[in-house]
Each structure stands twice: as structure tokens, then as C-alpha cells.
Write an enzyme that holds these catalytic residues in place. Structure first.
Site, PDB file in Angstrom:
ATOM      1  N   GLU A  69       0.825  -1.209   0.000  1.00  0.00           N
ATOM      2  CA  GLU A  69       0.000   0.000   0.000  1.00  0.00           C
ATOM      3  C   GLU A  69       0.853   1.250   0.000  1.00  0.00           C
ATOM      4  O   GLU A  69       1.906   1.292   0.627  1.00  0.00           O
ATOM      5  CB  GLU A  69      -0.833   0.045   1.279  1.00  0.00           C
ATOM      6  CG  GLU A  69      -1.940  -0.949   1.319  1.00  0.00           C
ATOM      7  CD  GLU A  69      -2.686  -0.894   2.647  1.00  0.00           C
ATOM      8  OE1 GLU A  69      -2.782   0.191   3.255  1.00  0.00           O
ATOM      9  OE2 GLU A  69      -3.166  -1.952   3.071  1.00  0.00           O
ATOM     10  N   CYS A 129      -3.125   1.820   7.717  1.00  0.00           N
ATOM     11  CA  CYS A 129      -2.127   0.968   8.356  1.00  0.00           C
ATOM     12  C   CYS A 129      -2.220  -0.493   7.918  1.00  0.00           C
ATOM     13  O   CYS A 129      -2.324  -1.392   8.752  1.00  0.00           O
ATOM     14  CB  CYS A 129      -2.231   1.080   9.874  1.00  0.00           C
ATOM     15  SG  CYS A 129      -2.142   2.762  10.463  1.00  0.00           S
ATOM     16  N   CYS A 169      -1.222  -2.799  15.376  1.00  0.00           N
ATOM     17  CA  CYS A 169      -0.963  -2.562  13.957  1.00  0.00           C
ATOM     18  C   CYS A 169      -1.458  -3.697  13.077  1.00  0.00           C
ATOM     19  O   CYS A 169      -1.247  -4.874  13.383  1.00  0.00           O
ATOM     20  CB  CYS A 169       0.541  -2.370  13.757  1.00  0.00           C
ATOM     21  SG  CYS A 169       0.984  -2.018  12.054  1.00  0.00           S
ATOM     22  N   CYS A 211       3.741  -5.242  16.645  1.00  0.00           N
ATOM     23  CA  CYS A 211       3.064  -4.231  17.479  1.00  0.00           C
ATOM     24  C   CYS A 211       1.579  -4.584  17.613  1.00  0.00           C
ATOM     25  O   CYS A 211       0.913  -4.913  16.635  1.00  0.00           O
ATOM     26  CB  CYS A 211       3.225  -2.841  16.878  1.00  0.00           C
ATOM     27  SG  CYS A 211       4.938  -2.327  16.750  1.00  0.00           S
ATOM     28  N   CYS A 252       3.382   8.363   1.328  1.00  0.00           N
ATOM     29  CA  CYS A 252       3.756   7.432   2.397  1.00  0.00           C
ATOM     30  C   CYS A 252       4.015   6.077   1.739  1.00  0.00           C
ATOM     31  O   CYS A 252       3.096   5.490   1.156  1.00  0.00           O
ATOM     32  CB  CYS A 252       2.605   7.333   3.407  1.00  0.00           C
ATOM     33  SG  CYS A 252       2.853   6.078   4.675  1.00  0.00           S
TER      34      CYS A 252
HETATM   35  N1  SAH Z   1       7.527   0.281  11.351  1.00  0.00           N
HETATM   36  C1  SAH Z   1       7.584   1.691  11.397  1.00  0.00           C
HETATM   37  C2  SAH Z   1       6.779   2.390  10.311  1.00  0.00           C
HETATM   38  C3  SAH Z   1       5.412   1.862   9.970  1.00  0.00           C
HETATM   39  S1  SAH Z   1       4.074   2.186  11.055  1.00  0.00           S
HETATM   40  C4  SAH Z   1       7.194   2.205  12.773  1.00  0.00           C
HETATM   41  O1  SAH Z   1       6.856   1.390  13.603  1.00  0.00           O
HETATM   42  O2  SAH Z   1       7.292   3.386  13.027  1.00  0.00           O
HETATM   43  C5  SAH Z   1       3.768   3.916  10.970  1.00  0.00           C
HETATM   44  C6  SAH Z   1       3.171   4.496  12.232  1.00  0.00           C
HETATM   45  O3  SAH Z   1       1.798   4.118  12.399  1.00  0.00           O
HETATM   46  C7  SAH Z   1       3.895   4.023  13.479  1.00  0.00           C
HETATM   47  O4  SAH Z   1       4.032   5.074  14.401  1.00  0.00           O
HETATM   48  C8  SAH Z   1       2.921   2.987  14.006  1.00  0.00           C
HETATM   49  O5  SAH Z   1       3.154   2.742  15.352  1.00  0.00           O
HETATM   50  C9  SAH Z   1       1.590   3.641  13.703  1.00  0.00           C
HETATM   51  N2  SAH Z   1       0.441   2.740  13.733  1.00  0.00           N
HETATM   52  C10 SAH Z   1       0.365   1.446  13.350  1.00  0.00           C
HETATM   53  N3  SAH Z   1      -0.870   0.953  13.550  1.00  0.00           N
HETATM   54  C11 SAH Z   1      -1.595   1.963  14.080  1.00  0.00           C
HETATM   55  C12 SAH Z   1      -2.951   2.059  14.502  1.00  0.00           C
HETATM   56  N4  SAH Z   1      -3.797   1.043  14.430  1.00  0.00           N
HETATM   57  N5  SAH Z   1      -3.352   3.261  14.984  1.00  0.00           N
HETATM   58  C13 SAH Z   1      -2.514   4.312  15.050  1.00  0.00           C
HETATM   59  N6  SAH Z   1      -1.240   4.267  14.668  1.00  0.00           N
HETATM   60  C14 SAH Z   1      -0.770   3.099  14.189  1.00  0.00           C
END
Ligand code: SAH
Length: 344
Positions: free
Chosen positions: A90, A331, A117, A114, A103
Site C-alpha cells: 500500500e 495501516c 498494527c 506491534c 507514504c
Molecule cells: N515500522 C515503522 C513504520 C510503519 S508504522 C514504525 O513502527 O514506526 C507507521 C506508524 O503508524 C507508526 O508510528 C505505528 O506505530 C503507527 N500505527 C500502526 N498501527 C496503528 C494504529 N492502528 N493506529 C494508530 N497508529 C498506528
């Protein structure tokens, strides 16, 4: 088959020389790739003989648009791209006052785990090549018919878990002979691989660094992010200090607010104690509900209270503006739903 889009300018020049051609040809090919050429025949300044010679061992592979969603609210565009091997990634293009920002994804899936995510739900499939990351910019820019001026590496994947290709991607995308995007117009987001942050500080690529912090203490962070078992917050902050010293770029911290997890004022107070005195910025994101995860986004009021607490206590914090909420699938959710559809 070599994907010419994977090569930096210097690598392309070496390759062209290795088959007995002038390095001058490299500049022509490099420029054509950045402009969105999809095959060598579009490089019309090369002789037909050379194009044929190259075609026997090299090609230009760009991600192909599989789906494109356009937000009716703010014009945000979400692309689902198919890669040469059929994998999906994406990419989102947002319009700001100063121009278009993209992005990009750095991996197919993610292995960081995480808890909030969607990208990591089915683990990591593979890392993207440098050309596949740059190719998202090239393909989107071509489709939009408008220059993309800034890039955030915040899509699917952990860029520092794909370190070499990520650095090579930056070299390709920054090169003035191609896309020519200046260092300050890139932002990389990482879940906090402290060793890689430190290493990246020495690459001479002064881009913006965003660290996904999401909790003020190691204990709370370990509940949300398995990677917190590998690196403590103290280790991450010390890597950030090195990054700031070497690049002069201010580091920002991302903090997704999930009700009942990290969004209470006690957490805000702990965050203030942690970051006080640092030259930094906190980017608050009300957590995006992902159906496989049962996290709840805080009310507008509780989010505002958290932000005010930080700002009133000397920590510069802003709320991330939500774009494309009608094409949500944020995401990594679009890729997931499409993969399910393919299987179903
Ligand atoms: N792996 C990297 C970049 C990808 S995620 C990182 O962890 O930073 C990009 C951002 O979106 C990160 O800050 C991640 O923590 C956040 N993110 C992922 N899932 C999310 C969600 N469900 N709600 C809000 N932020 C989210």
C-alpha cells in the site's frame, strides 16, 4: 533478470560500462526510470541495438496499480500496488498546502508484532528492494501527473529491518539525476531499533527521524510493542541523541493513544518526565481501530486533555491530522482485505 530500477546511479554506470558502453548512457537510463519508463523501449535515446542487448539480461520493473481509492473528503489517494512476484503493498498520497506527500511501504508485511498494527498480523512475507520502494513514488507520481515533493517511510514494514535496501532507496530517490528529493523532505518512522538508528546516523543522509514510542515506560511499552523487549527506551533515546548530534535533525516521537492503555494523564505525566528538556516533538495519533485488535480510541476530549497536558508542561505536541478517513483501510488494512479476497 536485473531490475534496473534497483540500481543507484553509480551501480548503473558500472553496469553499463561492464557491457562496453559509455557511462553517459547510465544518466539517460536513470532519468527515464525516474520519469516512469516501464520498459527499455521507452528509452528512445538508446540505439535499438543497445536496447536489445540490455533486454536480454535487464528490465525495468515498476509496481503496477491494482486498486486506487480516492477520498471524497480531502483528495487523499490510496494505491494498492502489485509487485512483480504478485505481492501487494500500500502507498498513500496526501495533498498538503506545500504540495504532494507520499507514504511508502518498505516491506510486505512486518515481523515487529506491534499489538495495535494491522501490517504485522500475518508476519513478514519479504522485504522490498530499493527499486520497489522508489517505484512506489515513481508510479504514483506518474499516475498523479504531478511532482511528489516529500516522502514518509511509514507504510507497511519496518524500514530498519530492511536496512541496506532502505539506505539504497534513499540514495536513488535523493539523486538529482533522478527523482531529486532533498534529504529534508524524507521522514523515516521506526519502531525503535536503536542499533540501526545509531548506524543510520553515520550514513550522511540527514533526513527526519520519527520514533514510534507509544508508551512512557518500558513496562507499558512492552505490552504494546514486542520490540521493547530488545531495546529499552533509554537505549532508543541515546541513539536519538547521536542522531541529532550527527545530522542536526530534530527527532519526533509518535504516540498512538489507546483508551485504557496509554492515554491517561498519569501516562502523560510520565511522558513529560521522560522527554523534558529534549528538543523534540510529539505526534499524537488517536489509535486506528483494527478489527483483529481490540483497542479503543479515546474520546476527542481525552485526546485533547492528553495533548494539553504535554503542551502545558513544556513538551511540544500536536495531533496528527486524519486524512482519507472515508477510504480508511489505514495501516495495512487494504492489503489484508485484498489478500483475504484472493484466498477466498
Ligand atoms: N515500522 C515503522 C513504520 C510503519 S508504522 C514504525 O513502527 O514506526 C507507521 C506508524 O503508524 C507508526 O508510528 C505505528 O506505530 C503507527 N500505527 C500502526 N498501527 C496503528 C494504529 N492502528 N493506529 C494508530 N497508529 C498506528
Amino acid at each position: 533478470m536485473i531490475n534496473l530500477a534497483d540500481l543507484t546511479y553509480d551501480e548503473l554506470a558500472d553496469y553499463v560500462k561492464s557491457i562496453g558502453e559509455s557511462a553517459f548512457r547510465a544518466g539517460q537510463i536513470f532519468r527515464r526510470i525516474a520519469a516512469g519508463a516501464e520498459c527499455l523501449d521507452e528509452c528512445t535515446e538508446l540505439s535499438k541495438a543497445l536496447r536489445e542487448r540490455l533486454s536480454s539480461e535487464a528490465e525495468i520493473r515498476l509496481p503496477q496499480i491494482r486498486r486506487k481509492l480516492v477520498s471524497e473528503i480531502d483528495g487523499t489517494v490510496k494505491y494498492l500496488f502489485t509487485l512483480a512476484d504478485g505481492n501487494l503493498v500500500e502507498t498513500v498520497v496526501m495533498r498538503y498546502r506545500y504540495g504532494l506527500s507520499i507514504c511508502v511501504s518498505s516491506q510486505v508485511g512486518c515481523r515487529m508484532g506491534c499489538r495495535f498494527c494491522a501490517s504485522t498480523l500475518n508476519g513478514l512475507v519479504r522485504s522490498l528492494t530499493a527499486g520497489e520502494i522508489a517505484g512506489q513514488i515513481i508510479a504514483a507520481q506518474k499516475d498523479m501527473g504531478e511532482r511528489i515533493g516529500s516522502v514518509v517511510i511509514m507504510g507497511i514494514g519496518e524500514p530498519f529491518d530492511n536496512y541496506d535496501n532502505f539506505v539504497k532507496f534513499l540514495k536513488i530517490a535523493n539523486d538529482p539525476r533522478g527523482l531529486g528529493i532533498g534529504w529534508r523532505h524524507f521522514t523515516v518512522s521506526t519502531c525503535g531499533l536503536a542499533d540501526k538508528i545509531e548506524r543510520f546516523a553515520g550514513e550522511g543522509m540527514p533526513i527526519n527521524l520519527a520514533v514510534s514510542l507509544h508508551a512512557p515506560t518500558d513496562e507499558q511499552r512492552r505490552e504494546l510493542m514486542p520490540v521493547a523487549k530488545r531495546f529499552t527506551i533509554a537505549e532508543i533515546l541515546s541513539a536519538c541523541d547521536i542522531y541529532f548530534e550527527k545530522t542536526g535533525r530534530r527527532v519526533s516521537f509518535e504516540y498512538a493513544l489507546a483508551e485504557g492503555k496509554n492515554s491517561d494523564l498519569a501516562s502523560a505525566a510520565a511522558l513529560v518526565r521522560l522527554l523534558r528538556g529534549r528538543n523534540c516533538h510529539v505526534n499524537l495519533i488517536p489509535v486506528n481501530p483494527v478489527k483483529e485488535r481490540n483497542l479503543i480510541r479515546g474520546s476527542r476530549k481525552s485526546v485533547a486533555a492528553f495533548m494539553d497536558y504535554l503542551n502545558n508542561n513544556g513538551i511540544n505536541a500536536t495531533l496528527r491530522r486524519e486524512l482519507g478517513s472515508d477510504i480508511n483501510a489505514s495501516c495495512g488494512q487494504l492489503r489484508n482485505s485484498e489478500e483475504n479476497r484472493k484466498e477466498g
